[in-house]
Motif scaffolding. Sequence first.
Motif, mmCIF file in Angstrom:
data_model
loop_
_atom_site.group_PDB
_atom_site.id
_atom_site.type_symbol
_atom_site.label_atom_id
_atom_site.label_comp_id
_atom_site.label_asym_id
_atom_site.label_seq_id
_atom_site.Cartn_x
_atom_site.Cartn_y
_atom_site.Cartn_z
ATOM 1 N N LEU A 312 7.169 -4.164 -18.215
ATOM 2 C CA LEU A 312 7.979 -3.450 -17.219
ATOM 3 C C LEU A 312 7.083 -2.748 -16.201
ATOM 4 O O LEU A 312 7.318 -2.802 -14.997
ATOM 5 C CB LEU A 312 8.886 -2.434 -17.896
ATOM 6 N N ALA A 315 5.474 -5.350 -14.119
ATOM 7 C CA ALA A 315 6.424 -5.868 -13.132
ATOM 8 C C ALA A 315 6.514 -4.907 -11.950
ATOM 9 O O ALA A 315 6.472 -5.322 -10.790
ATOM 10 C CB ALA A 315 7.788 -6.057 -13.778
ATOM 11 N N ALA A 316 6.600 -3.607 -12.275
ATOM 12 C CA ALA A 316 6.739 -2.623 -11.198
ATOM 13 C C ALA A 316 5.513 -2.628 -10.290
ATOM 14 O O ALA A 316 5.642 -2.614 -9.060
ATOM 15 C CB ALA A 316 6.955 -1.235 -11.797
ATOM 16 N N THR A 317 4.319 -2.689 -10.872
ATOM 17 C CA THR A 317 3.125 -2.686 -10.011
ATOM 18 C C THR A 317 3.001 -4.008 -9.259
ATOM 19 O O THR A 317 2.558 -4.023 -8.115
ATOM 20 C CB THR A 317 1.834 -2.419 -10.817
ATOM 21 N N ALA A 321 4.514 -1.137 -6.490
ATOM 22 C CA ALA A 321 4.569 0.286 -6.795
ATOM 23 C C ALA A 321 3.201 0.754 -7.279
ATOM 24 O O ALA A 321 2.550 0.056 -8.052
ATOM 25 C CB ALA A 321 5.612 0.549 -7.875
ATOM 26 N N PRO A 323 0.749 2.900 -9.636
ATOM 27 C CA PRO A 323 0.976 3.219 -11.053
ATOM 28 C C PRO A 323 1.789 4.498 -11.234
ATOM 29 O O PRO A 323 2.661 4.567 -12.107
ATOM 30 C CB PRO A 323 -0.442 3.383 -11.602
ATOM 31 N N HIS A 325 4.039 5.821 -9.151
ATOM 32 C CA HIS A 325 5.423 5.553 -8.763
ATOM 33 C C HIS A 325 6.140 4.760 -9.858
ATOM 34 O O HIS A 325 7.286 5.046 -10.204
ATOM 35 C CB HIS A 325 5.433 4.775 -7.450
ATOM 36 N N ALA A 326 5.443 3.775 -10.393
ATOM 37 C CA ALA A 326 6.027 2.961 -11.465
ATOM 38 C C ALA A 326 6.336 3.833 -12.672
ATOM 39 O O ALA A 326 7.378 3.684 -13.308
ATOM 40 C CB ALA A 326 5.068 1.840 -11.859
ATOM 41 N N LYS A 329 9.453 6.134 -11.740
ATOM 42 C CA LYS A 329 10.750 5.481 -11.543
ATOM 43 C C LYS A 329 11.154 4.590 -12.716
ATOM 44 O O LYS A 329 12.336 4.312 -12.890
ATOM 45 C CB LYS A 329 10.698 4.604 -10.269
ATOM 46 N N ILE A 330 10.192 4.086 -13.462
ATOM 47 C CA ILE A 330 10.523 3.117 -14.514
ATOM 48 C C ILE A 330 10.241 3.683 -15.901
ATOM 49 O O ILE A 330 11.149 3.840 -16.710
ATOM 50 C CB ILE A 330 9.716 1.803 -14.320
ATOM 51 N N PRO A 333 11.992 7.447 -16.816
ATOM 52 C CA PRO A 333 13.437 7.412 -17.095
ATOM 53 C C PRO A 333 13.770 6.695 -18.401
ATOM 54 O O PRO A 333 14.732 7.056 -19.075
ATOM 55 C CB PRO A 333 14.012 6.642 -15.902
ATOM 56 N N LEU A 334 12.968 5.709 -18.764
ATOM 57 C CA LEU A 334 13.266 4.978 -19.992
ATOM 58 C C LEU A 334 12.948 5.802 -21.238
ATOM 59 O O LEU A 334 13.370 5.455 -22.329
ATOM 60 C CB LEU A 334 12.483 3.659 -20.018
ATOM 61 N N PRO B 79 -3.330 -4.486 -8.618
ATOM 62 C CA PRO B 79 -2.169 -5.377 -8.549
ATOM 63 C C PRO B 79 -1.134 -4.965 -7.508
ATOM 64 O O PRO B 79 -0.551 -5.824 -6.843
ATOM 65 C CB PRO B 79 -1.564 -5.302 -9.956
ATOM 66 N N HIS B 80 -0.911 -3.643 -7.354
ATOM 67 C CA HIS B 80 0.182 -3.245 -6.460
ATOM 68 C C HIS B 80 -0.166 -3.432 -4.992
ATOM 69 O O HIS B 80 0.705 -3.315 -4.139
ATOM 70 C CB HIS B 80 0.621 -1.806 -6.751
ATOM 71 N N PHE B 88 8.134 -12.605 -15.288
ATOM 72 C CA PHE B 88 7.520 -12.460 -16.608
ATOM 73 C C PHE B 88 8.274 -13.247 -17.663
ATOM 74 O O PHE B 88 9.439 -13.594 -17.492
ATOM 75 C CB PHE B 88 7.487 -10.982 -17.009
ATOM 76 N N ALA B 92 11.342 -8.880 -17.909
ATOM 77 C CA ALA B 92 10.910 -7.538 -17.496
ATOM 78 C C ALA B 92 11.835 -6.927 -16.452
ATOM 79 O O ALA B 92 11.392 -6.284 -15.511
ATOM 80 C CB ALA B 92 9.472 -7.568 -16.982
ATOM 81 N N PHE B 94 14.290 -4.043 -15.234
ATOM 82 C CA PHE B 94 14.334 -2.627 -15.589
ATOM 83 C C PHE B 94 15.697 -2.335 -16.208
ATOM 84 O O PHE B 94 16.723 -2.407 -15.517
ATOM 85 C CB PHE B 94 14.100 -1.762 -14.351
ATOM 86 N N HIS B 96 17.341 0.193 -17.094
ATOM 87 C CA HIS B 96 18.159 1.336 -16.685
ATOM 88 C C HIS B 96 18.641 1.211 -15.246
ATOM 89 O O HIS B 96 19.293 2.108 -14.732
ATOM 90 C CB HIS B 96 17.389 2.635 -16.862
ATOM 91 N N PHE B 105 14.062 -2.405 -5.784
ATOM 92 C CA PHE B 105 12.826 -1.693 -6.139
ATOM 93 C C PHE B 105 11.625 -2.102 -5.276
ATOM 94 O O PHE B 105 11.004 -1.247 -4.648
ATOM 95 C CB PHE B 105 12.530 -1.880 -7.632
ATOM 96 N N VAL B 109 9.876 0.409 -2.339
ATOM 97 C CA VAL B 109 8.446 0.727 -2.386
ATOM 98 C C VAL B 109 7.805 0.429 -1.032
ATOM 99 O O VAL B 109 6.931 1.150 -0.571
ATOM 100 C CB VAL B 109 7.762 -0.109 -3.497
ATOM 101 N N ARG B 153 14.103 -11.115 -7.968
ATOM 102 C CA ARG B 153 13.340 -9.897 -7.739
ATOM 103 C C ARG B 153 11.908 -10.214 -7.315
ATOM 104 O O ARG B 153 11.299 -9.487 -6.536
ATOM 105 C CB ARG B 153 13.340 -9.059 -9.021
#
Lengths: 415, 363
Positions: A312, A315-317, A321, A323, A325-326, A329-330, A333-334, B79-80, B88, B92, B94, B96, B105, B109, B153
């Motif tokens: 997860l 995926a966000a990065t 995003a 690190p 921010h990820a 936001k991800i 909250p989880l 990576p970002h 993935f 993967a 999210f 929530h 998302f 960003v 996504r």
Amino acid sequence: MTAEIRTSDGELLSIKLKKVERRRRTTAFLLAAPLLFFIVFTYVIPIFQMLGRSIDNVQMNEFLSETHEVMQAWDGSEMPGEDVTSTFYYELKTAVENKYHGKIATRLNYEKGGFTSLIKKTSRKLKNFDENANFLDQFIDVHKKWGDIEYWQALKRGTDAYHFRKYLTTFDYEQKFDGSIERIPEKLRINVTLWLRTIFVAVGVTFCCFILAYPISHLLSVLPTRYSNLLMICVLLPFWTSLLVRTSSWMVLLQKQGVLNDTLVSLGFVADESRLELMYNMTGTFIAMTQILLPFMVLPLYSVMKTISPSLMRAATSMGATPFHAFRKIYFPLTYAGISAGSILVFVLAIGYYITPALVGGAKGILISNRIAYHMQQSLDWSLATAMATVLLIAVLVVYWLYNKIVGIDNMRLG
Amino acid sequence: MMNSKKSDFVKFEQVDKSYDGKELVVKGLDLDIAEGEFLTLLGPSGSGKTTTLMMLAGFETPTNGEIYFDGRPINNIPPHKRGIGMVFQNYALFPHLSVYENLAFPLKVRKVDKSEIEERINKTLKMVSLTGFENRMPAQLSGGQQQRVAVARALVFDPKLVLMDEPLGALDKNLRESMQYELKHIHESLGVTVVYVTHDQGEALTMSNRIAVFNDGKVQQLSGPNELYETPVNSFVASFIGENNTFTGTVKEIASGSAKIETDSGETIVANPIAVSSSGEKSRISLRPERVSIDPNEQLENKFTSEIREIIYHGDHTRVRVNLLGNDDFILKVPNASSDLKLNVGDKLDLGWSSHDCRALDY
């Protein structure tokens, strides 16, 4: 129109299903029954009996039942009439004969100071009373306090079968004899301070545990099993040590001539004559309680973090995003379920904590539970002790109820 | 491929990767990926294909060598900041966030403004046929739908390169096949460059422009699906892709385009020398089952008699296991349309094949 569905042997499906379900439920109940009975008889019933003492005055009411009866007609604005005083005289005489006047004295003393000596002296002189003369005058002759109307008002109030005045005391209020409710004099106020301190410590310890537990739980959840097991043992180690031993070790560490102060002095951070006061105050309570309650925060956090797939965050990065921010936001909250479960556990345990503040807290670090213990063991005002305990119990139940409303108790997991 | 597109859009240059300092997971990898290409990294587990993908995504750092993306070295770019989309293995998504928020998302960003976010999400959801699912939570979707959301996504922010790590692994067979076509069509319509990792050869053959077969940290063969199947360059590729009958033997005579090889059972097979160059070398001969003729009439260099051991009915075809030249596992595929053949276990069967189809590879 729907036809009734029947099973192959012709019974109604809904009835058959209930039968089968009932058998399953009975089995489940029988499995739980021994523990259920044990808990009900050794825990639930005694606790409610104990809590009942906070409002219960039935014994006094029986000792002086006629006086209580007669006094209902008396409005308390002027001295009581002969009907009251004579009834009281005869009932007190019976009490002396049956030797329970001591209990009456103790109980009435809670209503108004001075009653102990008043009843004792009166009891001794009771045989000199002339049963044909004015009783009130004879009472006043024995002790001039009987001329103070407040003692008669206290007697009236003190023979009610049930009352809620201990709950007022719990919050430093009192009911005057005229029925008005006022705060007690400032120098006597202690309970509200203790309540506020208890809540402050419980919230503070919860927060400290959260700050300390979050990173370590995360580490536990991402490490390979062999390392995380070792680290988990370190976290759980406190569970395997007696609470008293742990608290005493903190005393060794924190006292003025203790390990921590010695180290700071030898390193030159603190002058020898101004060693830090780490114990017998709030600091001590805070430090020791945080350490002791830490596992209760780590376990739920860990169990929730363990379920968060590392992909997860990746995926966000990968979507751009940073690190941080990820995380915000991800990941964060989880972990809400873990944070709330850990917080409620630590908070509820902290709010009723007793041994640690008693040992390292000193006068400035004691909490409401220590006050309850004081009333149980020293002042022997069990009604007040149980009134405080009831308030504490209700507070905890409210917190649980809120938790269940907001998060849901099903989300609490420990491993 | 158009001329304006770069043939080395992504470039691996002498890339090594080791996790423990003892073993190399990826060894001296040189790989060029062209712009707009669908390249699959295919290999058994532990062959280094996923590590290669992770290095490209930036989640792993090469131990040695350099990776270039669109002409820039990217080893030191986190990576970002690479702007590479990724799908993935377990999606993967999210959990929530709703489908809409999941897709929003990467756009949020990038500070894309609200109306454009909505427009792009609508467009992308339409592409994966999930319009109307915006407010669903991932847990309320089926596996296939979650997969589509994951793909959407990875595409919604218009990356030039999309990486997919065994994205169809968790789906059942029918769904996997239909998703293969869908992914292929999305790739064709967008023209985005895709690097796809899988261990499923069927998936690789169906979808890819080119396939890089990985084994033991190295690319064994890099070519189109067709060549990969028809002309494997070594025995690993031959055995990994498709079905394969093998004989082992020693080269006796070698000339251009043909070699005589004596099998371990003592017969001589005429084969096409691919990875052998001199007589006396040991060789493994590879032959696809469908290249073998039964009762051959025409002139073939190799003709032998076999004995039927087992007959397995497969619906559209029948597989016949025979003993041939000491090989007890020699498989034949007989189409059921031409089943005027009477096959019985124990019967003798004449077989033959051309020397061109029979490739003499490394031992």
